[in-house]
Motif scaffolding. Structure first.
Motif, short mmCIF file in Angstrom:
data_model
loop_
_atom_site.label_atom_id
_atom_site.label_comp_id
_atom_site.label_asym_id
_atom_site.label_seq_id
_atom_site.Cartn_x
_atom_site.Cartn_y
_atom_site.Cartn_z
N ILE A 149 -26.87 12.62 -15.58
CA ILE A 149 -27.79 12.15 -16.62
C ILE A 149 -27.19 12.66 -17.93
CG2 ILE A 149 -29.87 11.79 -15.26
CD1 ILE A 149 -30.73 14.65 -15.99
N TYR A 195 -26.55 13.67 -21.88
CA TYR A 195 -27.26 14.35 -22.97
C TYR A 195 -27.54 13.36 -24.09
CZ TYR A 195 -26.17 19.04 -21.15
OH TYR A 195 -26.10 20.17 -20.39
N HIS A 206 -20.28 6.87 -25.14
CA HIS A 206 -18.91 6.46 -25.44
C HIS A 206 -18.21 6.03 -24.15
CE1 HIS A 206 -17.53 10.27 -23.87
NE2 HIS A 206 -18.18 10.96 -24.80
N GLY A 233 -16.29 7.44 -22.08
CA GLY A 233 -16.34 8.37 -20.95
C GLY A 233 -17.63 8.17 -20.15
N HIS A 234 -18.75 8.04 -20.86
CA HIS A 234 -20.02 7.80 -20.16
C HIS A 234 -19.97 6.44 -19.46
CE1 HIS A 234 -21.37 10.22 -23.82
NE2 HIS A 234 -21.42 11.05 -22.81
N THR A 257 -18.06 6.54 -15.93
CA THR A 257 -18.81 7.01 -14.75
C THR A 257 -19.84 5.97 -14.33
OG1 THR A 257 -18.72 9.13 -15.88
CG2 THR A 257 -19.90 9.07 -13.80
N ASP A 259 -30.51 13.34 -19.99
CA ASP A 259 -30.80 14.77 -19.94
C ASP A 259 -31.27 15.14 -21.35
OD1 ASP A 259 -30.77 17.43 -19.35
OD2 ASP A 259 -28.65 17.53 -18.78
N GLY A 319 -18.07 13.68 -13.82
CA GLY A 319 -16.77 14.00 -14.38
C GLY A 319 -16.38 15.40 -13.94
N ASP A 361 -15.69 17.89 -15.52
CA ASP A 361 -16.23 18.96 -16.37
C ASP A 361 -17.49 19.60 -15.82
OD1 ASP A 361 -17.25 16.33 -16.81
OD2 ASP A 361 -18.35 17.04 -18.56
N ILE A 362 -18.20 18.88 -14.95
CA ILE A 362 -19.49 19.43 -14.50
C ILE A 362 -19.52 19.61 -12.98
CG2 ILE A 362 -20.80 18.66 -16.52
CD1 ILE A 362 -21.75 16.24 -14.96
N HIS A 369 -14.49 12.85 -11.05
CA HIS A 369 -13.38 12.03 -11.54
C HIS A 369 -12.71 12.67 -12.75
CE1 HIS A 369 -15.57 10.71 -15.05
NE2 HIS A 369 -16.57 10.27 -14.30
N TRP A 402 -10.82 10.79 -19.67
CA TRP A 402 -10.04 9.89 -20.52
C TRP A 402 -9.70 10.58 -21.83
CZ3 TRP A 402 -8.27 5.07 -19.39
CH2 TRP A 402 -8.79 4.46 -18.24
O1 ME8 Z 1 -22.79 16.96 -18.83
N1 ME8 Z 1 -13.72 10.94 -19.77
O2 ME8 Z 1 -23.97 15.27 -19.88
P1 ME8 Z 1 -22.87 14.64 -20.85
C1 ME8 Z 1 -14.40 10.66 -18.64
N2 ME8 Z 1 -26.22 16.31 -19.09
N3 ME8 Z 1 -15.70 10.89 -18.46
C2 ME8 Z 1 -16.38 11.44 -19.47
C3 ME8 Z 1 -15.75 11.78 -20.69
C4 ME8 Z 1 -14.35 11.49 -20.82
N4 ME8 Z 1 -13.67 11.74 -21.93
N5 ME8 Z 1 -16.68 12.30 -21.50
C5 ME8 Z 1 -17.86 12.29 -20.80
C6 ME8 Z 1 -23.83 16.38 -19.07
N6 ME8 Z 1 -17.67 11.77 -19.58
C7 ME8 Z 1 -25.11 16.78 -18.38
C8 ME8 Z 1 -25.10 16.26 -16.96
S1 ME8 Z 1 -26.19 15.90 -14.55
C9 ME8 Z 1 -27.44 16.61 -13.67
C10 ME8 Z 1 -26.30 16.62 -16.14
C11 ME8 Z 1 -18.71 11.54 -18.54
O3 ME8 Z 1 -23.62 13.70 -21.72
C12 ME8 Z 1 -18.46 12.33 -17.28
O4 ME8 Z 1 -19.13 11.73 -16.20
O5 ME8 Z 1 -22.07 15.69 -21.48
C13 ME8 Z 1 -19.12 13.64 -17.56
O6 ME8 Z 1 -19.41 14.37 -16.40
C14 ME8 Z 1 -20.38 13.17 -18.27
O7 ME8 Z 1 -19.93 12.05 -19.05
C15 ME8 Z 1 -20.96 14.26 -19.16
O8 ME8 Z 1 -22.00 13.75 -19.89
#
Ligand code: ME8
Length: 639
Positions: free
Chosen positions: A12, A14, A20, A22-23, A26, A51, A259, A261-262, A288, A291
């Motif tokens: 979910i 933020y 963008h 990246g979102h 996924t 979130d 991603g 990162d989490i 995954h 980018w």
């Molecule tokens: O982490 N390349 O939300 P978030 C690929 N709220 N995927 C990317 C990316 C990039 N450069 N940038 C973002 C959070 N993503 C929390 C999550 S879940 C219970 C809570 C994608 O808005 C990727 O899927 O920061 C990453 O995990 C997610 O956006 C992070 O979104």
């Protein structure tokens, strides 16, 4: 859990940031999985959402002069609009500010508490607000966040802790016994070493900010945003109402797509929370890659964030969906460049797939009066084409199971290549010349169109809008996503006698010159804003901007471009000199509501004291006034 069900989720997102590329990545990947599983006959539940709690969102809202709920309500629309534009077929959209979610989080927290896994203690350590993560001094010796490298803040407060340490051995055993639990394998290894290095109890409440869900029995504490967010995966299934039908039908999730990162939050925190609550853990967590853009990390301060809306408006939705999943093996990092995008779209979509449709349907149109001819006896390469098509279904199924989207697409494109080659080898244009070859011509065109029907079924989860057009051009009834692959993926189901509808080019070639212009423009915009010094909100606030209404305007003698204005700024009338006589007649200015910088030092221009400045955009010869779009009184503060 029912065997024929499939539950897929995205993180979910933020709401402190707009969506963008990246979102989009996924979410498109999750959509392709959901669509694919649906046509294999599964009952799918596909969840995405936002979130909205936590210190980061609270702080962004404050900086923007909004309350957090207002910010969330505004940004959530941006996500929803983009998902609609990208043809995302989610079954539900969860917001952490939904009452159903808040209630579930409190129920879940209480359950873990009642099981003896939550205790009150003192937290002393570091906190990274952008990542919403706790760190110890040992983990971050320079006090910068080990993940994002930004400075952390020192936190010292009472906090509830979750006994994560208690679950270390059980979690490790689960990961080791279930090789598919964390994928890809490199990420699984990272988590194994993290868990082996020792799990500490986790702080799961804060007392120094407001924006979140309260601890049920101690409302002075706000539940840690990650504890809150992870529960979304079950609150959307109605867990708050006990373990109801939806929960039993879909939990545990088949795949949480995230991603890299989490990963730790999903592969360590979440399963241990679930173990404590006595619930099964998800079947798979897939992390995954990330980018970059033209070789650089995407960042707001570099202004190189790729805006999916812009790409969709320019090139259409399916080229973007296709590119994202074809270009980079899922799991690895990738780079987004305009050149790679255009190359991929032109070569795979316009040349290979688009041309196949054009040439084949034109021949059915021309040689068979637009009707799919009946096939006669098999000859030469017919059998091989049929086998290739059937074999592709099997291959794609296996690759989709592994989430190897790039290889699944490659396999479909091998089939497309085989159909193009079949046409070249059988030369229908030569068969059309001889009356005696009519039957063979019919067989060749039937096989070609039948293979194209197969291709349409296979590409449908990836590029659904185009697949629908392809299906209609073939003259098929219904839509490709109403079919099940086990039924429709058999050879020979294309009905002879239906009429094809060759029409618009489904995948127009991107004009490379136009594309170059766009990419140069984008890069220029990036350069224009890159390297610019950023100002803080406090600095911005020093500027006093007010709505003013122009009462009178006259030309300044012997000055071609200057106008002398009298402007009512609510508290008083001011005289202003503005350099816009080349673009506005004085009478056009009167009664306009404009934006005035009222705390600018006065300046004397041509002997007139100018007491402020009005805002306008554009260059010297094309100046446009900044005016107010709604009804507002002079003196209102612009912020
Ligand atoms: O982490 N390349 O939300 P978030 C690929 N709220 N995927 C990317 C990316 C990039 N450069 N940038 C973002 C959070 N993503 C929390 C999550 S879940 C219970 C809570 C994608 O808005 C990727 O899927 O920061 C990453 O995990 C997610 O956006 C992070 O979104």
């Amino acid at each position: 859990m029912a065997v024929d069900s499939f539950y897929v989720t995205t993180p979910i997102y933020y709401v402190n940031d707009v969506p963008h590329i990246g979102h989009a990545y996924t979410t498109v990947a999750a959509d392709v999985i959901a669509r694919y599983k649906r046509v294999t006959g599964k009952k799918v539940y596909f969840l995405t959402g936002t979130d909205e709690h936590g210190q980061k969102v609270e702080r962004t809202a404050r900086e923007q002069g909004e309350d957090p709920q207002q910010l969330a309500d505004r940004v959530v629309e941006r996500f929803k609009e983009l998902w609609q534009k990208l043809n995302i077929s989610n079954d539900d959209f969860i917001r952490t500010t939904d009452p159903r979610h808040k209630k579930t989080v409190q129920t879940f927290f209480q359950k873990v508490f009642d099981n003896g896994d939550i205790y009150l203690g003192d937290y002393e350590g570091l906190y990274c607000v952008p990542c919403e993560t706790f760190w110890t001094e040992t983990q971050a010796p320079d006090r910068n966040c080990p993940d994002c490298e930004r400075p952390t803040e020192v936190v010292k407060e009472k906090s509830y802790f979750f006994r994560m340490s208690k679950y270390q051995d059980r979690l490790l055993k689960h990961i080791e016994e279930n090789p598919d639990f964390i994928n890809p394998v490199g990420r699984r290894n990272e988590i194994i070493s993290f868990v082996k290095s020792g799990l500490r109890d986790l702080s799961i409440s804060r007392t120094t900010f407001e924006w979140g869900i309260k601890v049920p029995a101690d409302p002075g504490h706000i539940i840690y945003v990650w504890f809150d967010a992870l529960v979304n995966y079950i609150s959307a299934l109605g867990y708050e109402n006990g373990e109801g039908e939806k929960f039993e039908g879909f939990w545990p999730a088949d795949v949480h797509l995230i991603g890299k990162d989490i990963l730790r939050f999903h592969a360590v925190y979440w399963p241990t929370f679930l173990m404590s609550a006595g619930l099964p853990v998800p079947k798979k967590i897939f992390g995954h890659g990330w980018w970059t853009v033209e070789g650089k990390k995407m960042s707001k301060s570099l202004a190189n964030v790729v805006e999916p809306n812009r790409l969709i408006d320019e090139y259409g939705v399916d080229p973007l969906r296709y590119f994202l999943l074809r270009e980079v093996p899922f799991g690895l990092d990738g780079d987004f460049s305009h050149q790679a995008f255009i190359h991929r779209v032109n070569s795979d979509l316009a040349n290979d797939l688009g041309n196949l449709f054009n040439r084949a349907l034109t021949m059915v149109d021309r040689y068979c009066d637009s009707e799919i001819p009946p096939p006669a006896a098999e000859e030469g390469p017919d059998q091989a084409l049929k086998e290739k098509a059937l074999q592709t279904f099997g291959e794609v199924d296996e690759l989709m199971e592994q989430l190897a989207f790039d290889r699944a697409l490659k396999s479909i494109w091998e089939l497309i290549g085989a159909v193009n080659k079949y046409i070249d080898e059988t030369s229908p244009w030569a068969l059309a010349k001889k009356e005696g070859d009519k039957e063979r011509l019919g067989t060749v065109l039937y096989n070609t169109a039948e293979a194209m029907r197969m291709v349409t079924l296979l590409v449908n989860p990836f590029i659904p809008q185009s697949a629908e057009k392809m299906w209609a051009q073939l003259g098929m009834e219904g839509k490709p996503d109403q079919q099940t692959l086990s039924e429709a993926g058999r050879w020979g189901l294309l009905p002879a006698g239906i009429r094809v509808n060759p029409g618009e080019q489904i995948f127009p070639r991107i004009d490379e010159n136009r594309a170059r212009e766009i990419s140069v423009k984008v890069e220029k915009e990036m350069v224009d804003t890159k390297g610019q010094e950023l100002i803080s909100f406090e600095e911005f606030q020093k500027m006093d901007l007010r709505v003013g209404i122009i009462k009178s305007a006259e030309k300044v003698e012997k000055a071609k471009k200057l106008l002398k204005l009298r402007v009512d700024i609510g508290t008083e009338e001011r005289t202003l000199v503005a350099g816009m006589a080349q673009c506005y007649e004085p009478e056009d200015m009167v009664n306009r509501k404009v934006v005035v910088v009222v705390n600018l030092e006065p300046a004397t221009i041509r002997g007139i004291e100018s007491q402020g400045m009005i805002l306008a955009a554009g260059d010297e010869d094309n100046i446009i006034l900044v005016t107010m779009a709604g009804d507002i009184e002079p003196g209102a503060k612009v912020r």
